[in-house]
Design a protein around this motif. Structure first.
Motif, PDB file in Angstrom:
ATOM      1  N   ALA A 240       0.743  -0.961  -0.427  1.00  0.00           N
ATOM      2  CA  ALA A 240      -0.140  -0.019  -0.049  1.00  0.00           C
ATOM      3  C   ALA A 240       0.304   0.937  -0.134  1.00  0.00           C
ATOM      4  O   ALA A 240       1.535   2.046   1.161  1.00  0.00           O
ATOM      5  CB  ALA A 240      -0.912   0.157   1.373  1.00  0.00           C
TER       6      ALA A 240
ATOM      7  N   PHE B  88      -0.825  -1.063  -4.457  1.00  0.00           N
ATOM      8  CA  PHE B  88      -2.417  -0.650  -4.339  1.00  0.00           C
ATOM      9  C   PHE B  88      -1.194   1.060  -4.273  1.00  0.00           C
ATOM     10  O   PHE B  88      -1.169   0.972  -2.877  1.00  0.00           O
ATOM     11  CB  PHE B  88      -2.798  -0.403  -3.371  1.00  0.00           C
ATOM     12  CG  PHE B  88      -3.934  -1.364  -3.527  1.00  0.00           C
ATOM     13  CD1 PHE B  88      -3.923  -2.681  -4.887  1.00  0.00           C
ATOM     14  CD2 PHE B  88      -5.251  -1.714  -2.401  1.00  0.00           C
ATOM     15  CE1 PHE B  88      -4.896  -3.884  -4.691  1.00  0.00           C
ATOM     16  CE2 PHE B  88      -5.942  -2.887  -3.054  1.00  0.00           C
ATOM     17  CZ  PHE B  88      -5.448  -3.772  -4.022  1.00  0.00           C
TER      18      PHE B  88
ATOM     19  N   ARG C  17      -3.778  -0.988  -8.360  1.00  0.00           N
ATOM     20  CA  ARG C  17      -5.247  -0.492  -8.383  1.00  0.00           C
ATOM     21  C   ARG C  17      -4.543   1.282  -7.649  1.00  0.00           C
ATOM     22  O   ARG C  17      -3.189   1.149  -7.396  1.00  0.00           O
ATOM     23  CB  ARG C  17      -5.998  -0.170  -7.053  1.00  0.00           C
ATOM     24  CG  ARG C  17      -6.389  -2.165  -7.494  1.00  0.00           C
ATOM     25  CD  ARG C  17      -7.496  -2.032  -6.730  1.00  0.00           C
ATOM     26  NE  ARG C  17      -8.231  -3.888  -6.253  1.00  0.00           N
ATOM     27  CZ  ARG C  17      -9.604  -3.903  -5.426  1.00  0.00           C
ATOM     28  NH1 ARG C  17      -9.230  -3.449  -4.580  1.00  0.00           N
ATOM     29  NH2 ARG C  17      -9.856  -5.296  -5.647  1.00  0.00           N
TER      30      ARG C  17
ATOM     31  N   CYS D 278      -5.756   4.079  -6.017  1.00  0.00           N
ATOM     32  CA  CYS D 278      -7.070   4.784  -5.202  1.00  0.00           C
ATOM     33  C   CYS D 278      -6.507   5.449  -4.158  1.00  0.00           C
ATOM     34  O   CYS D 278      -5.309   5.877  -3.704  1.00  0.00           O
ATOM     35  CB  CYS D 278      -7.564   3.420  -4.119  1.00  0.00           C
ATOM     36  SG  CYS D 278      -5.851   2.334  -4.079  1.00  0.00           S
TER      37      CYS D 278
ATOM     38  N   ASP E 251      -7.079   5.729  -0.961  1.00  0.00           N
ATOM     39  CA  ASP E 251      -7.094   5.462   0.617  1.00  0.00           C
ATOM     40  C   ASP E 251      -5.808   4.091   0.469  1.00  0.00           C
ATOM     41  O   ASP E 251      -6.582   2.823   0.485  1.00  0.00           O
ATOM     42  CB  ASP E 251      -7.705   5.501   1.554  1.00  0.00           C
ATOM     43  CG  ASP E 251      -7.046   4.764   3.190  1.00  0.00           C
ATOM     44  OD1 ASP E 251      -6.161   4.416   3.281  1.00  0.00           O
ATOM     45  OD2 ASP E 251      -7.828   5.361   4.130  1.00  0.00           O
ATOM     46  N   PRO E 252      -4.291   3.631  -0.182  1.00  0.00           N
ATOM     47  CA  PRO E 252      -4.636   3.182  -0.082  1.00  0.00           C
ATOM     48  C   PRO E 252      -4.043   1.656   0.491  1.00  0.00           C
ATOM     49  O   PRO E 252      -4.372   0.532   0.741  1.00  0.00           O
ATOM     50  CB  PRO E 252      -3.002   2.775  -0.801  1.00  0.00           C
ATOM     51  CG  PRO E 252      -2.871   4.474  -1.153  1.00  0.00           C
ATOM     52  CD  PRO E 252      -3.820   4.827  -0.737  1.00  0.00           C
TER      53      PRO E 252
ATOM     54  N   ALA F  81      -6.183   1.647   3.613  1.00  0.00           N
ATOM     55  CA  ALA F  81      -7.823   1.111   3.867  1.00  0.00           C
ATOM     56  C   ALA F  81      -8.223  -0.046   2.936  1.00  0.00           C
ATOM     57  O   ALA F  81      -8.544  -1.033   2.982  1.00  0.00           O
ATOM     58  CB  ALA F  81      -8.290   2.206   3.833  1.00  0.00           C
ATOM     59  N   GLU F  82      -7.499   0.454   1.299  1.00  0.00           N
ATOM     60  CA  GLU F  82      -8.595  -0.263   0.623  1.00  0.00           C
ATOM     61  C   GLU F  82      -7.920  -1.601   0.026  1.00  0.00           C
ATOM     62  O   GLU F  82      -8.311  -2.855   0.225  1.00  0.00           O
ATOM     63  CB  GLU F  82      -7.967   0.719  -1.000  1.00  0.00           C
ATOM     64  CG  GLU F  82      -9.330  -0.240  -1.829  1.00  0.00           C
ATOM     65  CD  GLU F  82      -9.560  -0.128  -3.163  1.00  0.00           C
ATOM     66  OE1 GLU F  82      -9.186  -0.092  -4.507  1.00  0.00           O
ATOM     67  OE2 GLU F  82      -9.791   1.717  -2.640  1.00  0.00           O
ATOM     68  N   ALA F  83      -6.056  -1.487   0.946  1.00  0.00           N
ATOM     69  CA  ALA F  83      -5.295  -3.174   0.676  1.00  0.00           C
ATOM     70  C   ALA F  83      -5.854  -3.734   1.757  1.00  0.00           C
ATOM     71  O   ALA F  83      -6.155  -4.798   1.415  1.00  0.00           O
ATOM     72  CB  ALA F  83      -4.181  -2.447   0.535  1.00  0.00           C
TER      73      ALA F  83
ATOM     74  N   ALA G 234      -9.103  -3.997   3.570  1.00  0.00           N
ATOM     75  CA  ALA G 234     -10.522  -3.862   2.825  1.00  0.00           C
ATOM     76  C   ALA G 234      -9.854  -5.266   1.849  1.00  0.00           C
ATOM     77  O   ALA G 234     -10.988  -6.407   1.954  1.00  0.00           O
ATOM     78  CB  ALA G 234     -10.724  -3.553   1.840  1.00  0.00           C
ATOM     79  N   PHE G 235      -9.741  -5.639   0.436  1.00  0.00           N
ATOM     80  CA  PHE G 235      -8.737  -6.706  -0.275  1.00  0.00           C
ATOM     81  C   PHE G 235      -8.728  -7.807   0.692  1.00  0.00           C
ATOM     82  O   PHE G 235      -8.954  -8.668   0.072  1.00  0.00           O
ATOM     83  CB  PHE G 235      -8.538  -6.045  -1.120  1.00  0.00           C
ATOM     84  CG  PHE G 235      -8.389  -6.861  -2.585  1.00  0.00           C
ATOM     85  CD1 PHE G 235      -9.515  -7.438  -2.886  1.00  0.00           C
ATOM     86  CD2 PHE G 235      -7.433  -7.353  -2.420  1.00  0.00           C
ATOM     87  CE1 PHE G 235      -9.332  -7.993  -4.025  1.00  0.00           C
ATOM     88  CE2 PHE G 235      -6.798  -8.478  -3.540  1.00  0.00           C
ATOM     89  CZ  PHE G 235      -8.114  -8.929  -4.489  1.00  0.00           C
TER      90      PHE G 235
ATOM     91  N   GLU H  32     -11.125  -9.315   1.689  1.00  0.00           N
ATOM     92  CA  GLU H  32     -12.186 -10.538   0.727  1.00  0.00           C
ATOM     93  C   GLU H  32     -11.162 -12.032   0.354  1.00  0.00           C
ATOM     94  O   GLU H  32     -11.778 -12.935   0.803  1.00  0.00           O
ATOM     95  CB  GLU H  32     -12.338  -9.587  -0.694  1.00  0.00           C
ATOM     96  CG  GLU H  32     -13.102  -8.709  -0.165  1.00  0.00           C
ATOM     97  CD  GLU H  32     -13.504  -7.946  -1.750  1.00  0.00           C
ATOM     98  OE1 GLU H  32     -12.812  -8.590  -2.202  1.00  0.00           O
ATOM     99  OE2 GLU H  32     -13.049  -6.950  -1.500  1.00  0.00           O
TER     100      GLU H  32
END
Length: 272
Positions: free
Chosen positions: A110, A130, A188, A190, A192-193, A195-197, A199-200, A203
């Protein structure tokens, strides 16, 4: 490890953070050791299903601590570290990057703001990157009379065309996260790298750990002999560059913000 790197594990996701924010998470001997320790611990943790690698503060990693280049003793220590092949035939800096690619679970870097030189190579060691759109990235070793020697030469070849790699290496120029995505160096873009990292990664952690690990094994299935040869060549070239008159002049001029005055090139080293 707590002085340089912190690892938090929650919901099968490990968040590895470089915590040298006052130095933009610059890489020194202690940082390399802490990164290796973090990777070693995660490699043996079957509860972890995904990893996020980030840096505290506003930058991911500013690259090698420049005090190591300006100080003759620091250069000698760095050259000794480069010459060492204590980690399965590679040195500690190369291992600190390649361990993430060899970790059995996916790793996401990130990148907020800065990822320069060794910091960018560290990000290349992750399976995904990200990045913030206005992040600043560069392989700027040439500015200091050096070359990328932290597995960057091996990892670049699978991401960008050879001519683009040559342009980035020869110029050392800074490019944005948006351009990194166009070049194929970012997964990606994004806002907010981190936070998105995370979240992914969550997943990923919700999927079958067997399938996730099998997928990474297949994607990582490569010519290890070629990888070892390239890493050895990196170290040989970098060791030959450290301490030469032209490399010292690059550091002097760079720190003084002056035009460098280079002499004739040194003889090329012989790869083993």
């Amino acid at each position: 490890m707590s002085q340089r790197v912190k690892t938090d594990i929650s919901g099968h996701v490990a968040h590895v953070r470089m915590v040298r924010a006052d130095k933009m998470n610059a890489l020194d001997g202690a940082m390399f050791e802490a990164l290796v320790e973090a990777g070693t611990q995660l490699a043996g943790n079957d509860d972890v299903r995904a990893v996020v690698l980030s840096g505290e503060g506003r930058g991911f990693c500013a690259g090698i601590d420049l005090s190591n280049l300006a100080d003759p003793q620091g250069r000698d220590r760095a050259r000794s570290d480069i010459a060492s092949r204590a980690y399965d035939g590679v040195n500690i800096a190369q291992h600190a990057v390649m361990q993430w690619r060899r970790l059995p679970v996916p790793v996401i870097a990130a990148i907020q703001d800065v990822a320069f030189g060794g910091g960018f190579q560290l990000a290349l060691g992750a399976d995904m990157r990200f990045v913030a759109p206005d992040a600043r990235l560069a392989l700027m070793e040439v500015k200091w009379g050096l070359i990328p020697d932290m597995a960057g030469m091996f990892l670049l070849r699978g991401l960008v065309r050879p001519d683009l790699a040559a342009e980035l290496l020869a110029s050392g120029r800074v490019f944005t996260g948006e351009e990194a995505a166009r070049l194929g160096l970012a997964t990606r873009v994004c806002a907010d790298p981190v936070a998105e990292a995370l979240a992914f990664a969550g997943e990923i952690a919700a999927q079958s750990p067997d399938a996730i690990r099998a997928g990474k094994r297949l994607l990582s299935f490569a010519d290890e002999a070629l990888c070892t040869r390239i890493l050895n060549a990196e170290a040989t070239e970098q060791q030959a560059l450290f301490g030469t008159a032209n490399q010292a002049e690059a550091v002097r001029a760079g720190l003084a913000k002056e035009q460098a005055r280079f002499g004739p090139p040194a003889a090329a080293p012989v790869y083993s």
